[in-house]
Scaffold this motif. Structure first.
Motif, PDB file in Angstrom:
ATOM      1  N   ILE A 265     -15.868 -48.869 -38.200  1.00  0.00           N
ATOM      2  CA  ILE A 265     -15.336 -49.934 -39.044  1.00  0.00           C
ATOM      3  C   ILE A 265     -14.952 -49.363 -40.402  1.00  0.00           C
ATOM      4  O   ILE A 265     -15.399 -48.278 -40.786  1.00  0.00           O
ATOM      5  N   HIS A 266     -14.120 -50.085 -41.120  1.00  0.00           N
ATOM      6  CA  HIS A 266     -13.730 -49.690 -42.477  1.00  0.00           C
ATOM      7  C   HIS A 266     -14.906 -50.001 -43.394  1.00  0.00           C
ATOM      8  O   HIS A 266     -15.227 -51.176 -43.645  1.00  0.00           O
ATOM      9  N   THR A 267     -15.561 -48.972 -43.897  1.00  0.00           N
ATOM     10  CA  THR A 267     -16.800 -49.175 -44.652  1.00  0.00           C
ATOM     11  C   THR A 267     -16.596 -49.911 -45.975  1.00  0.00           C
ATOM     12  O   THR A 267     -17.542 -50.460 -46.538  1.00  0.00           O
ATOM     13  N   GLY A 268     -15.371 -49.946 -46.466  1.00  0.00           N
ATOM     14  CA  GLY A 268     -15.104 -50.629 -47.727  1.00  0.00           C
ATOM     15  C   GLY A 268     -14.859 -52.110 -47.571  1.00  0.00           C
ATOM     16  O   GLY A 268     -14.818 -52.844 -48.569  1.00  0.00           O
TER      17      GLY A 268
ATOM     18  N   ALA B  58     -18.002 -57.620 -43.977  1.00  0.00           N
ATOM     19  CA  ALA B  58     -18.065 -57.999 -42.562  1.00  0.00           C
ATOM     20  C   ALA B  58     -17.032 -59.080 -42.262  1.00  0.00           C
ATOM     21  O   ALA B  58     -16.334 -59.031 -41.237  1.00  0.00           O
ATOM     22  N   TYR B  59     -16.925 -60.052 -43.168  1.00  0.00           N
ATOM     23  CA  TYR B  59     -15.968 -61.140 -42.962  1.00  0.00           C
ATOM     24  C   TYR B  59     -14.540 -60.602 -42.912  1.00  0.00           C
ATOM     25  O   TYR B  59     -13.758 -60.959 -42.014  1.00  0.00           O
ATOM     26  N   ASN B  60     -14.180 -59.745 -43.863  1.00  0.00           N
ATOM     27  CA  ASN B  60     -12.810 -59.235 -43.910  1.00  0.00           C
ATOM     28  C   ASN B  60     -12.501 -58.303 -42.740  1.00  0.00           C
ATOM     29  O   ASN B  60     -11.358 -58.224 -42.290  1.00  0.00           O
ATOM     30  N   HIS B  61     -13.507 -57.578 -42.273  1.00  0.00           N
ATOM     31  CA  HIS B  61     -13.303 -56.743 -41.086  1.00  0.00           C
ATOM     32  C   HIS B  61     -12.911 -57.610 -39.898  1.00  0.00           C
ATOM     33  O   HIS B  61     -11.936 -57.312 -39.181  1.00  0.00           O
ATOM     34  N   LEU B  62     -13.659 -58.685 -39.684  1.00  0.00           N
ATOM     35  CA  LEU B  62     -13.367 -59.576 -38.560  1.00  0.00           C
ATOM     36  C   LEU B  62     -12.065 -60.342 -38.788  1.00  0.00           C
ATOM     37  O   LEU B  62     -11.296 -60.560 -37.847  1.00  0.00           O
ATOM     38  N   LEU B  63     -11.806 -60.720 -40.049  1.00  0.00           N
ATOM     39  CA  LEU B  63     -10.577 -61.442 -40.353  1.00  0.00           C
ATOM     40  C   LEU B  63      -9.345 -60.579 -40.085  1.00  0.00           C
ATOM     41  O   LEU B  63      -8.341 -61.064 -39.545  1.00  0.00           O
ATOM     42  N   ALA B  64      -9.422 -59.290 -40.422  1.00  0.00           N
ATOM     43  CA  ALA B  64      -8.296 -58.393 -40.161  1.00  0.00           C
ATOM     44  C   ALA B  64      -8.011 -58.302 -38.663  1.00  0.00           C
ATOM     45  O   ALA B  64      -6.849 -58.321 -38.230  1.00  0.00           O
TER      46      ALA B  64
ATOM     47  N   VAL C 194      -6.435 -61.818 -37.599  1.00  0.00           N
ATOM     48  CA  VAL C 194      -5.065 -62.054 -38.057  1.00  0.00           C
ATOM     49  C   VAL C 194      -4.066 -61.213 -37.269  1.00  0.00           C
ATOM     50  O   VAL C 194      -2.955 -61.672 -36.946  1.00  0.00           O
ATOM     51  N   THR C 195      -4.437 -59.990 -36.941  1.00  0.00           N
ATOM     52  CA  THR C 195      -3.500 -59.093 -36.240  1.00  0.00           C
ATOM     53  C   THR C 195      -3.437 -59.348 -34.741  1.00  0.00           C
ATOM     54  O   THR C 195      -2.598 -58.762 -34.060  1.00  0.00           O
ATOM     55  N   THR C 196      -4.293 -60.218 -34.231  1.00  0.00           N
ATOM     56  CA  THR C 196      -4.288 -60.477 -32.782  1.00  0.00           C
ATOM     57  C   THR C 196      -4.147 -61.955 -32.445  1.00  0.00           C
ATOM     58  O   THR C 196      -4.369 -62.358 -31.305  1.00  0.00           O
ATOM     59  N   GLY C 197      -3.784 -62.764 -33.434  1.00  0.00           N
ATOM     60  CA  GLY C 197      -3.520 -64.174 -33.161  1.00  0.00           C
ATOM     61  C   GLY C 197      -4.751 -65.018 -32.927  1.00  0.00           C
ATOM     62  O   GLY C 197      -4.680 -66.066 -32.270  1.00  0.00           O
ATOM     63  N   ILE C 198      -5.878 -64.592 -33.467  1.00  0.00           N
ATOM     64  CA  ILE C 198      -7.125 -65.342 -33.317  1.00  0.00           C
ATOM     65  C   ILE C 198      -7.320 -66.204 -34.567  1.00  0.00           C
ATOM     66  O   ILE C 198      -7.166 -65.709 -35.689  1.00  0.00           O
ATOM     67  N   PRO C 199      -7.638 -67.484 -34.427  1.00  0.00           N
ATOM     68  CA  PRO C 199      -7.767 -68.360 -35.610  1.00  0.00           C
ATOM     69  C   PRO C 199      -8.925 -67.942 -36.518  1.00  0.00           C
ATOM     70  O   PRO C 199      -9.932 -67.403 -36.064  1.00  0.00           O
ATOM     71  N   ARG C 200      -8.755 -68.213 -37.818  1.00  0.00           N
ATOM     72  CA  ARG C 200      -9.788 -67.865 -38.801  1.00  0.00           C
ATOM     73  C   ARG C 200     -11.121 -68.544 -38.481  1.00  0.00           C
ATOM     74  O   ARG C 200     -12.177 -68.010 -38.795  1.00  0.00           O
ATOM     75  N   SER C 201     -11.056 -69.723 -37.911  1.00  0.00           N
ATOM     76  CA  SER C 201     -12.289 -70.448 -37.605  1.00  0.00           C
ATOM     77  C   SER C 201     -13.197 -69.669 -36.660  1.00  0.00           C
ATOM     78  O   SER C 201     -14.417 -69.794 -36.713  1.00  0.00           O
TER      79      SER C 201
ATOM     80  N   VAL D  11     -13.687 -66.502 -36.741  1.00  0.00           N
ATOM     81  CA  VAL D  11     -14.425 -65.515 -37.535  1.00  0.00           C
ATOM     82  C   VAL D  11     -15.765 -66.094 -37.967  1.00  0.00           C
ATOM     83  O   VAL D  11     -16.815 -65.469 -37.828  1.00  0.00           O
ATOM     84  N   ASP D  12     -15.732 -67.314 -38.476  1.00  0.00           N
ATOM     85  CA  ASP D  12     -16.970 -67.965 -38.902  1.00  0.00           C
ATOM     86  C   ASP D  12     -17.900 -68.201 -37.709  1.00  0.00           C
ATOM     87  O   ASP D  12     -19.122 -68.078 -37.830  1.00  0.00           O
ATOM     88  N   GLU D  13     -17.327 -68.533 -36.578  1.00  0.00           N
ATOM     89  CA  GLU D  13     -18.141 -68.789 -35.389  1.00  0.00           C
ATOM     90  C   GLU D  13     -18.927 -67.550 -34.979  1.00  0.00           C
ATOM     91  O   GLU D  13     -20.139 -67.618 -34.741  1.00  0.00           O
ATOM     92  N   VAL D  14     -18.244 -66.391 -34.887  1.00  0.00           N
ATOM     93  CA  VAL D  14     -18.945 -65.196 -34.415  1.00  0.00           C
ATOM     94  C   VAL D  14     -19.918 -64.666 -35.462  1.00  0.00           C
ATOM     95  O   VAL D  14     -20.946 -64.076 -35.105  1.00  0.00           O
ATOM     96  N   ILE D  15     -19.614 -64.877 -36.741  1.00  0.00           N
ATOM     97  CA  ILE D  15     -20.564 -64.471 -37.785  1.00  0.00           C
ATOM     98  C   ILE D  15     -21.882 -65.221 -37.605  1.00  0.00           C
ATOM     99  O   ILE D  15     -22.971 -64.642 -37.727  1.00  0.00           O
ATOM    100  N   ASP D  16     -21.786 -66.505 -37.274  1.00  0.00           N
ATOM    101  CA  ASP D  16     -23.000 -67.289 -37.036  1.00  0.00           C
ATOM    102  C   ASP D  16     -23.676 -66.889 -35.732  1.00  0.00           C
ATOM    103  O   ASP D  16     -24.909 -66.846 -35.647  1.00  0.00           O
TER     104      ASP D  16
END
Length: 305
Positions: A84-87, A90-96, A99-106, A108-113
Motif C-alpha cells: 500500500i502507499h504508506t503516505g 486507510a480511508y484514502n487508500h480504499l477510496l483511491a 474511485v478507479t474501479t467504479g465502486i461507490p464511496r459508501s 469504503v465506509d462499509e468495509v472500514i467498519d
C-alpha cells in the motif's frame, strides 16, 4: 468457483508448480496448505493474473481473471497486505481503489467498519502495526463485494481477538455462498476454520479432501478403549496389522482397527466397554506426516538455534 487445470509454472530450469489441478467450490472455506517453497504463492498469483502459467490455465467463475470486465467485483485478493502507499490514510487508500474501479464511496465506509479500522481510518497506513495492515489488506479485498475471496496468510500479525474475528469473517463469507480460498501456516486455526483442504508440496498436489478425511488418512490414528477385561480383549484383537498398547491400567490404545470393529469384537465376546474413543491425528500432525517428503528445506535432526 476457482478451477485450475494442469497449472505449471517454470522460472528458468526450476518448476515452481507442476501439473496442478483442483477446484475451489463456493459455500465453504477451503484451506490452501503446503510447506515453505511448495508453490502456494505462485499458484495464488496465477489465480489473479499476476503470473502467467507456463502451461495450463485457471478460471474464476468460468473466466480468466483478466477477462472479467470488473475483476474487483468478481475476485477480492490479498496476497501482500503491506503493498500500500504508506503516505495515504486507510480511508484514502480504499477510496483511491474505489474511485478507479467504479465502486461507490459508501462501500469504503462499509468495509472500514467490517474490518474494525474506523478509529484509525484517517491515519497514514505507513504507521500501522502488522495486524492493522492485515485488516486494511482484507478491507481492500472485500471492497468490490466479490463473489470470490483469495487471502494469503490473513491472520499474520493478528492478536487472539483478531484471529477469532477473521475466522468468523471467513465462515460468514462462505455462508453467503462465496468462494473462499485461504492459505495459512497456523494448522490449529485451519482445523477450526476450513472445511476442505488443498495441500501441495514441491508444486504438486498432495491432497484435495475434507479436513476430516485428511486427518483420518494420517498415520498414527488409533482408538482408546477402556474395559475391566483389557487383557482378554487384547488377545482377541491381536492380528498381523493390529497394534495394541497398554495406555494405562484397564485401558488399551489400538491401531489398525476401527472403533466399530473393536466394539463388535467386544460385543461378540460379552466384554463390556466403558469407553471407546477414536484418537484422530491433529491437522498439524497429519500435515507433517503427509508432507514430510515434500519439504524443500529441512532442519537437521537435533539441531538447535
Amino acid at each position: 468457483m476457482i478451477e485450475a487445470h494442469s497449472l505449471t509454472k517454470r522460472y528458468g530450469e526450476k518448476a515452481a508448480v507442476t501439473d496442478l489441478s483442483f477446484t475451489v467450490r463456493p459455500g465453504i472455506v477451503t484451506g490452501f496448505l503446503g510447506p515453505n517453497g511448495a508453490g502456494k504463492s505462485t499458484t495464488m498469483r496465477m489465480i489473479v493474473g499476476l503470473d502467467t502459467p507456463s502451461s495450463g490455465n485457471v478460471v474464476i467463475n468460468g473466466k480468466r481473471y483478466e477477462d472479467h470486465q470488473a475483476p474487483l467485483h468478481e475476485v477480492g485478493a490479498m496476497l501482500e497486505a503491506r503493498s500500500i502507499h504508506t503516505g495515504r490514510t486507510a480511508y484514502n487508500h480504499l477510496l483511491a481503489l474505489a474511485v478507479t474501479t467504479g465502486i461507490p464511496r459508501s462501500r469504503v465506509d462499509e468495509v472500514i467498519d467490517i474490518v474494525g479500522l474506523r478509529e484509525v481510518s484517517r491515519k497514514r497506513a505507513g504507521g500501522f502495526s502488522l495486524g492493522m495492515g492485515q485488516r486494511l489488506g482484507i478491507a481492500s479485498a472485500l471492497l468490490g463485494d466479490p463473489a470470490t475471496v483469495v487471502l494469503d496468510e490473513p491472520v499474520n500479525g493478528l492478536d487472539p481477538e483478531g484471529i477469532l474475528w477473521i475466522r468468523n469473517l471467513l465462515k460468514s463469507l462462505a455462508a453467503e455462498g462465496r468462494t473462499v480460498l485461504v492459505s495459512s501456516h497456523l494448522m490449529n486455526e485451519m482445523a477450526v476454520t476450513a472445511e476442505h483442504l488443498i495441500v501441495i508440496g514441491r508444486g504438486r498436489l498432495i491432497a484435495d479432501t475434507s479436513v476430516e478425511e485428511f486427518t483420518r488418512s494420517a498415520a498414527g490414528n488409533s482408538v482408546f478403549v477402556r474395559t475391566d477385561e483389557a487383557e482378554k480383549l487384547r488377545t482377541l484383537l491381536a492380528g498381523p496389522d493390529v497394534s495394541v498398547a497398554s495406555a494405562e491400567r484397564g485401558a488399551l490404545e489400538v491401531s489398525g482397527l476401527t472403533s466399530e470393529r473393536i466394539g463388535r469384537i467386544a460385543a461378540d465376546n460379552a466384554i463390556a466397554l466403558s469407553e471407546l474413543t477414536p484418537q484422530m491425528a491433529s491437522l498439524e500432525e497429519a500435515f507433517m506426516e503427509l508432507t514430510r517428503d515434500a519439504v524443500e528445506y529441512q532442519s537437521p535432526v537435533g539441531s538447535a538455534v
